[in-house]
Scaffold this active site. Structure first.
Site, short mmCIF file in Angstrom:
data_model
loop_
_atom_site.label_atom_id
_atom_site.label_comp_id
_atom_site.label_asym_id
_atom_site.label_seq_id
_atom_site.Cartn_x
_atom_site.Cartn_y
_atom_site.Cartn_z
N ASN A 156 0.79 -1.22 0.00
CA ASN A 156 0.00 0.00 0.00
C ASN A 156 0.83 1.27 0.00
O ASN A 156 0.34 2.34 -0.35
CB ASN A 156 -0.95 0.00 1.20
CG ASN A 156 -0.24 -0.22 2.52
OD1 ASN A 156 0.47 -1.20 2.70
ND2 ASN A 156 -0.42 0.68 3.47
N GLN A 199 -5.30 -3.37 -2.19
CA GLN A 199 -4.67 -2.44 -3.13
C GLN A 199 -4.54 -3.02 -4.54
O GLN A 199 -4.10 -2.33 -5.45
CB GLN A 199 -3.29 -2.03 -2.63
CG GLN A 199 -3.29 -1.24 -1.33
CD GLN A 199 -3.76 0.18 -1.50
OE1 GLN A 199 -3.86 0.70 -2.62
NE2 GLN A 199 -4.06 0.85 -0.39
N SER A 253 -11.58 -4.68 -0.46
CA SER A 253 -12.22 -3.50 0.13
C SER A 253 -12.85 -2.68 -0.99
O SER A 253 -12.23 -2.43 -2.02
CB SER A 253 -11.17 -2.66 0.87
OG SER A 253 -11.73 -1.45 1.33
N ALA A 254 -14.08 -2.21 -0.77
CA ALA A 254 -14.77 -1.43 -1.80
C ALA A 254 -14.20 -0.03 -1.95
O ALA A 254 -14.13 0.50 -3.06
CB ALA A 254 -16.26 -1.34 -1.47
N HIS A 255 -13.76 0.59 -0.84
CA HIS A 255 -13.39 2.00 -0.94
C HIS A 255 -12.03 2.23 -1.58
O HIS A 255 -11.65 3.38 -1.80
CB HIS A 255 -13.47 2.67 0.45
CG HIS A 255 -12.27 2.49 1.32
ND1 HIS A 255 -11.27 3.45 1.41
CD2 HIS A 255 -11.92 1.50 2.16
CE1 HIS A 255 -10.36 3.03 2.28
NE2 HIS A 255 -10.73 1.85 2.74
N THR A 265 -27.19 -8.52 9.57
CA THR A 265 -28.04 -8.12 8.44
C THR A 265 -27.19 -7.51 7.34
O THR A 265 -26.39 -6.59 7.58
CB THR A 265 -29.10 -7.11 8.89
OG1 THR A 265 -29.90 -7.71 9.92
CG2 THR A 265 -29.98 -6.70 7.73
N CYS A 309 -2.54 3.78 7.73
CA CYS A 309 -2.52 2.97 8.95
C CYS A 309 -1.48 3.47 9.94
O CYS A 309 -1.50 3.09 11.11
CB CYS A 309 -2.26 1.51 8.62
SG CYS A 309 -0.69 1.16 7.79
#
Length: 389
Positions: A156, A184, A204-206, A244, A328
């Protein structure tokens, strides 16, 4: 109104694509697709379930997996925790050995540290001078009690690209499982889990123009019975992740992965061209160094260390959004553990910035960024040249 800075921090997070936002909005409000995907007895729940399963297919298609092998999570951090803790706890015995590296994301390093506290032995591999973890290094670290290896696909901070298929063959020969943090890499690297010897992979979507708060874990056939759930309460996602399902986030992640698949070649070529433009214009900056392998890397992420002088990253941050360290590490303001593992000292790490390019980066952005960087750089004689990919 103040002018917004140029955005060169796509490795930290990406803006949600407008097409993805539209999919997300359609799952909100009473007139939208708002039902509970677990409530299949009525039309609202069935409609939501169809959206969730479509998204599962879209994620799977980008990475060469089967839809039923995709488990929804809240993001790559949770996926990493599920992979490492889940495998360790499913063994039913204490001890054992896992392998990771010194340059992993904190979501891996901190989880490995927790496993150490619980009695698991951990080997932290040192990267080579190019910032890579080689299959040979993994082979040398393997032990008879090694049950898991966890290594990232793309670093990253550096943008370096590990030989995951080669590492996977080594791990599989010894009977251990291989987990890969691909947060990444998805959408930037051609991933084929139908062929790669990988057992678990985090997404990860973002990082791929989707929303924050949603991710996934690929669970391959060798890992199916060797993974213990970390969140309980309803047995959702095949019993591996209760709760959910957030239809709006999941549908958006699916749309983001579908767009990445549709534009994969075009985007890769554009980012590579922009990267070349950036490096060519920075080649005469005194004392500038590109960290990590000049060849085995993605074009999106550049770690640049400036020579001794007057360069001030803090002054540059008013006009360019970049990272002085990875997200991070930023909370502690500590020197990057990745750069320290690569051999840089704390002072050199303090003169290092990460520029990451993305879907909405333009040639004009590149040219303006170069001018701003040069204006912030010292005019001392060069002692390092930018390594050209």
């Amino acid at each position: 109104m103040n002018k917004r800075p140029l955005y060169f921090d796509y490795a930290a997070t990406t803006p949600v694509d407008e097409r993805v936002i539209q999919v997300m909005v359609e799952c909100l409000g009473f007139k939208g697709n708002f039902g509970n995907p677990a409530s299949s007895s009525h039309a609202f729940g069935q409609q939501a379930r169809r959206s969730v399963e479509l998204a599962r297919q879209q994620v799977a298609q980008l990475v060469g997996a089967a839809p039923e092998q995709i488990v929804w999570t809240s993001g790559a951090t949770e996926s990493n925790n599920l992979a490492l803790k889940g495998v360790a706890q499913a063994r039913g015995v204490s001890g054992g050995h896992i392998i990771t590296s010194q340059i992993e994301h904190k979501a891996i390093l901190d989880t490995a540290s927790q496993l150490q506290t619980a009695g698991v032995a951990v080997t932290y591999l040192v990267p080579d001078s190019d910032g890579l973890i080689t299959p040979e290094a993994v082979s040398e670290a393997m032990r008879d009690d090694t049950f898991l290896v966890s290594l990232m696909l793309v670093n990253n901070e550096l943008g370096t690209l590990n030989d995951i298929p080669g590492i996977g063959r080594v791990v599989r020969e010894r009977g251990a499982l291989l987990h890969v943090d691909a947060a990444q890499g998805a959408g930037k690297v051609a991933i084929d889990l139908a062929q790669w010897p990988v057992d678990l992979m985090s997404f990860s979507a973002h990082k791929i123009y989707g929303p924050k708060g949603i991710g996934a874990l690929y669970v391959g056939p060798r890992a199916q019975q060797r993974l213990q759930a970390q969140i309980h309460g309803g047995g959702h996602e095949g019993g591996l992740r209760s709760g959910t399902l957030a239809t709006h986030q999941i549908a958006a992640m699916g749309a983001a992965f579908a767009l990445a698949a549709e534009h994969f070649d075009e985007e890769a070529a554009t980012i590579a061209r922009l990267r070349e433009r950036l490096l060519e214009q920075l080649a005469d900056v005194p004392g500038l160094r590109l960290n990590g392998s000049p060849a085995q890397r993605i074009p999106h992420t550049l770690s640049l260390t400036f020579g001794e002088g007057e360069f001030n990253p803090a002054a540059l941050s008013a006009s360019i959004a970049f990272s002085a360290t990875s997200a991070c590490n930023s909370a502690s303001n500590a020197p990057s553990h990745v750069l320290l593992a690569l051999g840089l000292d704390a002072r050199a790490a303090g003169r290092t910035i990460r520029l990451s390019l993305g879907r909405f980066t333009t040639e004009q952005d590149i040219d303006q960024a170069v001018q701003l960087i040069k204006a912030s750089s010292a005019s001392a004689p060069a002692f390092w040249a930018v390594a050209q990919p």
